[in-house]
Write an enzyme that holds these catalytic residues in place. Structure first.
Site, PDB file in Angstrom:
ATOM      1  N   HIS A  38      -9.605   1.815   0.033  1.00 26.65           N
ATOM      2  CA  HIS A  38      -8.291   2.119   0.612  1.00 26.65           C
ATOM      3  C   HIS A  38      -7.825   3.513   0.198  1.00 26.65           C
ATOM      4  O   HIS A  38      -7.378   4.304   1.037  1.00 26.65           O
ATOM      5  CB  HIS A  38      -7.260   1.068   0.181  1.00 26.65           C
ATOM      6  CG  HIS A  38      -5.860   1.405   0.573  1.00 26.65           C
ATOM      7  ND1 HIS A  38      -5.426   1.360   1.886  1.00 26.65           N
ATOM      8  CD2 HIS A  38      -4.782   1.812  -0.163  1.00 26.65           C
ATOM      9  CE1 HIS A  38      -4.139   1.714   1.935  1.00 26.65           C
ATOM     10  NE2 HIS A  38      -3.737   1.996   0.709  1.00 26.65           N
ATOM     11  N   GLN A  56       6.822   7.353   4.841  1.00 27.09           N
ATOM     12  CA  GLN A  56       6.019   7.531   3.615  1.00 27.09           C
ATOM     13  C   GLN A  56       5.388   8.918   3.561  1.00 27.09           C
ATOM     14  O   GLN A  56       5.425   9.596   2.538  1.00 27.09           O
ATOM     15  CB  GLN A  56       4.933   6.454   3.566  1.00 27.09           C
ATOM     16  CG  GLN A  56       4.028   6.519   2.337  1.00 27.09           C
ATOM     17  CD  GLN A  56       2.858   5.526   2.408  1.00 27.09           C
ATOM     18  OE1 GLN A  56       2.801   4.694   3.314  1.00 27.09           O
ATOM     19  NE2 GLN A  56       1.955   5.628   1.462  1.00 27.09           N
ATOM     20  N   TYR A  91       6.513  11.282   0.326  1.00 26.20           N
ATOM     21  CA  TYR A  91       5.788  10.846  -0.875  1.00 26.20           C
ATOM     22  C   TYR A  91       5.422  11.965  -1.840  1.00 26.20           C
ATOM     23  O   TYR A  91       5.078  11.694  -3.006  1.00 26.20           O
ATOM     24  CB  TYR A  91       4.541  10.035  -0.503  1.00 26.20           C
ATOM     25  CG  TYR A  91       3.287  10.837  -0.243  1.00 26.20           C
ATOM     26  CD1 TYR A  91       3.115  11.518   0.954  1.00 26.20           C
ATOM     27  CD2 TYR A  91       2.271  10.905  -1.186  1.00 26.20           C
ATOM     28  CE1 TYR A  91       1.960  12.244   1.197  1.00 26.20           C
ATOM     29  CE2 TYR A  91       1.112  11.625  -0.950  1.00 26.20           C
ATOM     30  CZ  TYR A  91       0.958  12.294   0.234  1.00 26.20           C
ATOM     31  OH  TYR A  91      -0.176  13.008   0.464  1.00 26.20           O
ATOM     32  N   LYS A 138       8.593   2.189   1.587  1.00 28.16           N
ATOM     33  CA  LYS A 138       8.097   0.926   1.044  1.00 28.16           C
ATOM     34  C   LYS A 138       9.230  -0.032   0.673  1.00 28.16           C
ATOM     35  O   LYS A 138       9.053  -1.247   0.729  1.00 28.16           O
ATOM     36  CB  LYS A 138       7.303   1.195  -0.253  1.00 28.16           C
ATOM     37  CG  LYS A 138       6.124   2.141  -0.089  1.00 28.16           C
ATOM     38  CD  LYS A 138       4.922   1.397   0.417  1.00 28.16           C
ATOM     39  CE  LYS A 138       3.673   2.263   0.322  1.00 28.16           C
ATOM     40  NZ  LYS A 138       2.476   1.517   0.717  1.00 28.16           N
TER      41      LYS A 138
HETATM   42 MN    MN Z   1       0.959  -1.071  -1.548  1.00 31.79          MN
END
Ligand code: MN
Length: 421
Positions: free
Chosen positions: A135, A242, A246, A255
């Site tokens: 990821h 995001q 970020y 989030k």
């Molecule tokens: Mn997460």
């Protein structure tokens, strides 16, 4: 031999065989809350069972079963929960023919479809890790540079951030599409509007069961003593918000609008038969994070999408054991500066992706930032989630004829408000 046969009917492939004994909180029609477990298609009211005189367990007080949260039961320590689980397995074993139990099921059994399960924890702190190499590599490639997808720290410590605990909701709670600042493509100035890139993140979260005093780190080899159990966790993410916000301090409003957990906590004891090793770590990590032996679990993970008025389609199959950093390492790292974790705190894993595209744990990766739309069987396609979509996470373990599941963490996406509040 695992106790499998119960006098309560348990359908094949059930999430809750007699062996599982998950813990959650049931809200009764009169508004009272009770600690509960699930067996087959029945939710078991543990307070009612206690009042019938069936739960004589050292260290277990009636009051621990009569709260709106499990924190007091968890606080009582693992031996109490272990004894409770063992007692419940005996009470509902097919060989137990105590008439006072079998004849009074109306007092303590509630069919799953009629049971209102609520958020079972008072979560004072929530941390989200970023522990899937696949990821982190995928997101790093998309948001930054494919050649420098993993930042230099990533293989030396389990990267994480402090998340928002107050917006964690239980399975089936509707999720409102958030507004936020977004930088339109090729623009130099942001706009303020509803997110156009609403995503899910397939994660698991562990529940802290034993606090560590402020200033007292937990050694990696003792970390599991502080972990009470696991839940499914969807870290809903607004990718457009995001990406703009970020840098440099990490995720914030993209989030914090909502995260969804499953109603049931599966204990580490129940997961023991599914213990396994995680991936090899190379380069070797520093001694305070070095963990020996089998420190993760073989848990099959799935994500399902159901457009409004359509049928559910599985869009992802992953596994908890793909994670590069295990829970012991996460907890040891988290406390290595003396930070005090507390009973009921949640630590989520980060999105759990595998190496194959079908194992990616977010829409961002599955549809590769909108460039490879997912085709659904009803003819629709998706790059991110649309209003009315229901996203559901599921998990199960299976080995040697024993199968147990985690329930679901689902949520339906509501349209953004016309004007933000
Ligand atoms: Mn997460």
């Amino acid at each position: 031999m695992h106790p499998i046969n119960s006098w309560i009917e348990i359908p094949p492939q059930a999430d809750f065989p007699l062996y599982n004994i998950p813990f959650g909180i049931l809200r009764r029609p009169d508004g009272s809350f009770r600690a509960a477990t699930a067996i087959g298609r029945q939710v078991v009211d543990l307070l009612a069972l206690h009042e019938l005189g069936h739960l004589h367990i050292a260290g277990l007080d009636r009051q621990m079963l009569a709260n709106a949260v499990l924190n007091p039961l968890i606080q009582a320590g693992k031996p109490v929960a272990q004894a409770l689980r063992a007692t419940l397995m005996q009470l509902f074993d097919v060989s137990n023919t105590v008439p006072s139990l079998r004849e009074k099921t109306a007092a303590f059994l509630v069919p799953v479809e009629k049971a209102e399960m609520v958020l079972p924890l008072d979560i004072r702190n929530y941390t989200d890790f970023y522990s899937s190499k696949e990821h982190a590599t995928n997101v790093g490639s998309m948001f930054r540079d494919p050649d420098k997808a993993l930042l230099p720290n990533w293989k030396h410590l389990p990267v994480g951030y402090h998340g928002r605990a107050s917006s964690i909701v239980v399975d089936k709670t509707p999720i409102r599409r958030p507004w936020g600042q977004i930088l339109p493509k090729d623009a130099t100035h942001p706009i303020f509007g509803p997110s156009q890139a609403l995503d899910f993140e397939l994660e698991m979260a562990f529940v802290v069961g034993t606090s560590n005093p402020l200033g007292t780190p937990v050694a990696v080899e003792r970390a599991e003593e502080h972990i009470w159990g696991l839940m499914l966790f969807n870290d809903w993410s607004a990718r457009d918000i995001q990406q703009w916000e970020y840098v440099p301090l990490g995720p914030f409003l993209g989030k914090s609008f909502a995260s969804t957990v499953s109603p049931w906590i599966i204990t580490l004891d129940a997961l023991e038969p599914f213990r396994c090793a995680g991936p090899m770590q190379d380069p070797q990590v520093l001694p305070h994070l070095r963990s020996e032996g089998s420190r993760t679990f073989d848990i099959a993970l799935e994500a399902w999408i159901q457009p409004q008025g359509s049928t559910p389609t599985r869009i992802c199959q992953s596994n908890f054991n793909y994670l590069y950093w295990n829970m012991s390492q996460q907890l040891a790292h988290h406390t290595s500066n003396g930070c005090n974790l507390q009973v009921g705190d949640l630590c989520a894993s980060g999105t759990i992706s595998g190496t194959e595209p079908g194992s990616y744990g977010s829409m961002l990766e599955l549809a590769w930032r909108g460039t490879k739309p997912l085709r659904l069987p009803d003819g629709q396609s998706r790059t991110f989630l649309e209003d009315g979509d229901t996203l559901s996470l599921q998990a199960y373990c299976q080995k040697d004829g024993l199968r147990l599941g985690f329930g679901t963490a689902s949520g339906t996406l509501l349209p953004a408000l016309n004007q933000p509040a």
